[in-house]
Write a protein that holds these residues in place. Structure first.
Motif, PDB file in Angstrom:
ATOM      1  N   GLU A  26     -10.148  -3.038 -90.051  1.00 28.14           N
ATOM      2  CA  GLU A  26      -8.805  -3.503 -89.727  1.00 28.14           C
ATOM      3  C   GLU A  26      -7.811  -2.366 -89.828  1.00 28.14           C
ATOM      4  OE1 GLU A  26      -7.437  -6.855 -92.018  1.00 28.14           O
ATOM      5  OE2 GLU A  26      -8.299  -8.249 -90.599  1.00 28.14           O
ATOM      6  N   TYR A  28      -3.361  -1.708 -89.185  1.00 25.58           N
ATOM      7  CA  TYR A  28      -2.082  -2.404 -89.103  1.00 25.58           C
ATOM      8  C   TYR A  28      -1.073  -1.485 -88.436  1.00 25.58           C
ATOM      9  CZ  TYR A  28      -4.345  -5.622 -92.205  1.00 25.58           C
ATOM     10  OH  TYR A  28      -5.243  -6.517 -92.729  1.00 25.58           O
ATOM     11  N   THR A  66       2.173  -6.586 -77.672  1.00 24.50           N
ATOM     12  CA  THR A  66       2.284  -8.036 -77.670  1.00 24.50           C
ATOM     13  C   THR A  66       1.876  -8.585 -79.026  1.00 24.50           C
ATOM     14  OG1 THR A  66       1.627  -7.998 -75.338  1.00 24.50           O
ATOM     15  CG2 THR A  66       1.619 -10.138 -76.436  1.00 24.50           C
ATOM     16  N   ASN A  67       2.671  -9.507 -79.543  1.00 28.35           N
ATOM     17  CA  ASN A  67       2.308 -10.197 -80.767  1.00 28.35           C
ATOM     18  C   ASN A  67       1.024 -10.983 -80.491  1.00 28.35           C
ATOM     19  OD1 ASN A  67       2.274 -12.611 -82.625  1.00 28.35           O
ATOM     20  ND2 ASN A  67       3.996 -11.473 -83.482  1.00 28.35           N
ATOM     21  N   SER A  68       0.070 -10.880 -81.380  1.00 28.27           N
ATOM     22  CA  SER A  68      -1.240 -11.528 -81.186  1.00 28.27           C
ATOM     23  C   SER A  68      -1.132 -13.035 -80.982  1.00 28.27           C
ATOM     24  CB  SER A  68      -2.157 -11.241 -82.380  1.00 28.27           C
ATOM     25  OG  SER A  68      -2.393  -9.866 -82.486  1.00 28.27           O
ATOM     26  N   SER A  69      -0.104 -13.657 -81.524  1.00 28.82           N
ATOM     27  CA  SER A  69       0.033 -15.106 -81.365  1.00 28.82           C
ATOM     28  C   SER A  69       0.302 -15.494 -79.915  1.00 28.82           C
ATOM     29  CB  SER A  69       1.148 -15.650 -82.267  1.00 28.82           C
ATOM     30  OG  SER A  69       2.407 -15.158 -81.853  1.00 28.82           O
ATOM     31  N   TYR A  70       0.738 -14.536 -79.090  1.00 28.85           N
ATOM     32  CA  TYR A  70       0.972 -14.811 -77.675  1.00 28.85           C
ATOM     33  C   TYR A  70      -0.227 -14.439 -76.812  1.00 28.85           C
ATOM     34  CZ  TYR A  70       5.738 -15.059 -79.374  1.00 28.85           C
ATOM     35  OH  TYR A  70       6.865 -15.387 -80.083  1.00 28.85           O
ATOM     36  N   THR A 117      -4.572  -5.034 -83.814  1.00 31.65           N
ATOM     37  CA  THR A 117      -4.291  -5.308 -85.217  1.00 31.65           C
ATOM     38  C   THR A 117      -4.235  -6.820 -85.382  1.00 31.65           C
ATOM     39  OG1 THR A 117      -1.865  -5.472 -85.178  1.00 31.65           O
ATOM     40  CG2 THR A 117      -2.814  -3.239 -85.189  1.00 31.65           C
ATOM     41  N   PRO A 118      -4.253  -7.318 -86.605  1.00 28.43           N
ATOM     42  CA  PRO A 118      -4.169  -8.763 -86.786  1.00 28.43           C
ATOM     43  C   PRO A 118      -2.873  -9.370 -86.238  1.00 28.43           C
ATOM     44  CG  PRO A 118      -4.954  -7.730 -88.789  1.00 28.43           C
ATOM     45  CD  PRO A 118      -4.519  -6.617 -87.864  1.00 28.43           C
ATOM     46  N   GLU A 119      -1.799  -8.570 -86.156  1.00 26.82           N
ATOM     47  CA  GLU A 119      -0.512  -9.108 -85.726  1.00 26.82           C
ATOM     48  C   GLU A 119      -0.067  -8.678 -84.338  1.00 26.82           C
ATOM     49  OE1 GLU A 119       2.290  -8.325 -88.822  1.00 26.82           O
ATOM     50  OE2 GLU A 119       1.152  -9.461 -90.287  1.00 26.82           O
ATOM     51  N   GLU A 120      -0.504  -7.517 -83.863  1.00 27.61           N
ATOM     52  CA  GLU A 120      -0.107  -7.032 -82.549  1.00 27.61           C
ATOM     53  C   GLU A 120      -1.288  -6.402 -81.830  1.00 27.61           C
ATOM     54  OE1 GLU A 120       3.290  -6.633 -85.335  1.00 27.61           O
ATOM     55  OE2 GLU A 120       1.453  -5.475 -85.305  1.00 27.61           O
ATOM     56  N   TRP A 121      -1.165  -6.403 -80.504  1.00 33.42           N
ATOM     57  CA  TRP A 121      -2.059  -5.612 -79.673  1.00 33.42           C
ATOM     58  C   TRP A 121      -1.201  -4.575 -78.970  1.00 33.42           C
ATOM     59  CZ3 TRP A 121      -6.689  -7.902 -76.584  1.00 33.42           C
ATOM     60  CH2 TRP A 121      -7.617  -8.447 -77.486  1.00 33.42           C
TER      61      TRP A 121
END
Length: 142
Positions: A26, A28, A66-70, A117-121
């Motif tokens: 991982e 960040y 991009t935020n990973s949630s999207y 990353t866990p939060e962004e690509w």
């Protein structure tokens, strides 16, 4: 005629990209800097809390963050093993780039890379492998 065995041949594939000799599971995102020195991405690795890994892509053709949630559908459907660095085979984004530039860069064989990353690509279309260096965590960018 349809080829059922070749149905996935055109599907995007995320291939492990071994940027470093010892790649952590991982990473960040610490920060992104687009300066006269190039497009730079500073990454945090838990194994090395006092330093950041700085990747310099020089002058890439295109970038996106991009935020990973999207990206739930992309991440869910991606043919990939858990890893922080990828190149994308059969990239839809790269195909879009070539279409929108009338193919003038195709002979340079640009690469679509992903820093996951866990939060962004962080995605980059570039030609050369980025240069990397380790920097102090408290480095100031100008």
């Amino acid at each position: 005629m349809n080829n059922p065995t070749g149905a996935n041949e055109d599907r995007e594939k995320y291939l492990k990209w071994h940027l470093l000799d010892d790649v952590p599971e991982e990473i960040y995102l610490h920060s992104i800097h687009d300066t006269v020195d190039g497009f730079q991405v500073a990454l945090e690795l838990h194994e090395n809390a006092n330093q950041l890994l700085l990747l310099n892509f020089g002058e890439p053709f295109s970038t996106r963050v991009t935020n990973s949630s999207y990206l739930m559908k992309t991440i869910h459907n991606a043919e990939r093993e858990p890893f922080p660095f990828y190149t994308v085979k059969n990239s839809k984004w790269l195909a879009w780039f070539h279409e929108n530039t009338y193919g003038i860069h195709e002979q340079l064989h640009p690469i679509h890379s992903v820093l996951a990353t866990p939060e962004e690509w962080v995605e980059v279309i570039h030609i050369d492998k980025p240069k990397y260096t380790w920097i102090a965590r408290d480095t100031r960018f100008t």
